[in-house]
Design an enzyme around this catalytic site. Structure first.
Site, PDB file in Angstrom:
ATOM      1  CE  LYS A   4     -18.691  21.591  15.063  1.00 58.77           C
ATOM      2  NZ  LYS A   4     -18.026  22.665  15.810  1.00 58.77           N
ATOM      3  CD  GLN A  51     -14.425  23.109  15.931  1.00 62.26           C
ATOM      4  OE1 GLN A  51     -15.477  23.285  15.330  1.00 62.26           O
ATOM      5  NE2 GLN A  51     -14.383  22.468  17.089  1.00 62.26           N
ATOM      6  CG  ASP A  90     -20.307  27.898  17.380  1.00 68.15           C
ATOM      7  OD1 ASP A  90     -20.764  26.772  17.637  1.00 68.15           O
ATOM      8  OD2 ASP A  90     -19.234  28.085  16.775  1.00 68.15           O
TER       9      ASP A  90
HETATM   10  N1  GUN Z   1     -15.004  23.674  20.128  1.00 68.73           N
HETATM   11  C1  GUN Z   1     -15.605  22.865  21.038  1.00 68.73           C
HETATM   12  N2  GUN Z   1     -16.931  23.029  21.015  1.00 68.73           N
HETATM   13  C2  GUN Z   1     -17.198  23.963  20.069  1.00 68.73           C
HETATM   14  C3  GUN Z   1     -18.405  24.549  19.589  1.00 68.73           C
HETATM   15  O1  GUN Z   1     -19.516  24.271  20.025  1.00 68.73           O
HETATM   16  N3  GUN Z   1     -18.237  25.458  18.585  1.00 68.73           N
HETATM   17  C4  GUN Z   1     -17.014  25.817  18.110  1.00 68.73           C
HETATM   18  N4  GUN Z   1     -16.966  26.737  17.161  1.00 68.73           N
HETATM   19  N5  GUN Z   1     -15.886  25.292  18.544  1.00 68.73           N
HETATM   20  C5  GUN Z   1     -15.975  24.369  19.521  1.00 68.73           C
END
Ligand code: GUN
Length: 287
Positions: free
Chosen positions: A54, A98, A121
């Site tokens: 990311k 996350q 998100d």
């Molecule tokens: N963990 C797995 N997928 C995601 C996501 O799309 N966003 C976040 N913040 N954590 C995750």
């Protein structure tokens, strides 16, 4: 007939190029970079990889990233204070926590401190509600990426039978809502579903988000179906999807591989959501 393999890397790099243009235009117009804060708590190796990717995505697209690594033992209070300080910082456009969080942290409570306008998100109840109502909003990155893949390959959604296997808040539920928004007839299946095989075998578009390696086999798939594999399962050091790729590709018209299918799209859509949050925040300021 062998399916066309959907190239998520290619489509995601096109999406990232669009984001980069938007981010550069934003910087020219507002005299500052779009800024995403990324919080990683604990030592989950998969999460470490995702967060690194990311941040790399931010670098590529001219988005500034702020990275915060918290120890496995971080207290709820410390984590909350960090989120609150980022929520209050006017230079921060997006906040990403996350998941999964280490045991002992209250995920719902922590996420509720991210203001909806910085919720890159699309997890906040306000943004989930807007999705339900068909209003413009950020949408959970993975299902948003699936829709982009279908669009890119010219796969029509309206009127199709779409079956989503899995009902998580991150993937299954928003995926169903997005497909419905595109006028598909949507069925959501889950662990208590009866006749799963029959339901799946009627799908024109089948989305697998189960979390079990190679769960969807060729006998569950209709001839010519579009099969989207959201699964990422680690088995014997190898990444495997929720779909038995080798078997299903002989029956499907389109299929996403794992890796290289949906995965890269998740990051591209996160960056697009970050742009949208930044643009909306500035437009509210100038209203
Ligand atoms: N963990 C797995 N997928 C995601 C996501 O799309 N966003 C976040 N913040 N954590 C995750």
């Amino acid at each position: 007939m062998s399916a066309i393999i959907i190239d998520g890397k290619l489509v995601s790099s096109e999406e990232k190029d669009k984001v980069k243009e938007r981010a550069e235009a934003f910087e020219k117009k507002f005299g500052r970079k779009i800024c995403l804060a990324v919080i990683l708590a604990g030592n989950d190796p998969a999460s470490q990889v995702y967060v690194r990717n990311k941040i790399k995505g931010c670098e590529y697209t001219s988005i500034k990233s702020l990275s915060f690594t918290l120890p496995e033992t971080v207290s709820q209070k410390e984590a909350e204070e960090l989120v609150i300080s980022l929520a209050d910082d006017d230079n921060v456009d997006g906040i990403l926590v996350q998941l999964p969080l280490p045991k002992g942290l209250d995920e719902k409570r922590l996420l509720s401190l991210i203001p909806p306008e910085k919720d890159v998100d699309g997890f906040h109840p306000v943004n989930v509600g807007k999705l339900m109502l068909g209003e413009k909003t950020v949408v959970s990155c993975t299902p948003f990426g699936v829709i982009r893949l279908l669009e890119h390959y010219g796969i029509e959604i309206a009127g199709k039978n779409a079956v989503v296997v899995g009902r998580s808040n991150i993937v299954g539920k928003p995926m169903a809502m997005l497909l419905l928004r595109e006028n598909a007839t949507v069925t959501v299946c889950h662990s208590k579903t009866r006749n799963l095989k029959e339901i799946c075998s009627q799908a024109d578009i089948l989305v697998a988000a189960i979390g079990k390696a190679e769960f969807i086999t060729a006998d569950m798939v209709k001839d010519g179906a579009v099969v989207i594999d959201v699964g990422i399962n680690r088995e014997d050091g190898k990444l495997k999807g929720d779909v038995d790729f080798d078997g299903v590709k002989e029956k499907a018209s389109f299929i996403t591989p794992v890796p290289g299918g949906v995965g890269p799209m998740t990051i591209a859509m996160l960056l697009a959501n970050t742009c949208l949050c930044a643009e909306e925040r500035e437009s509210v300021k100038n209203r």
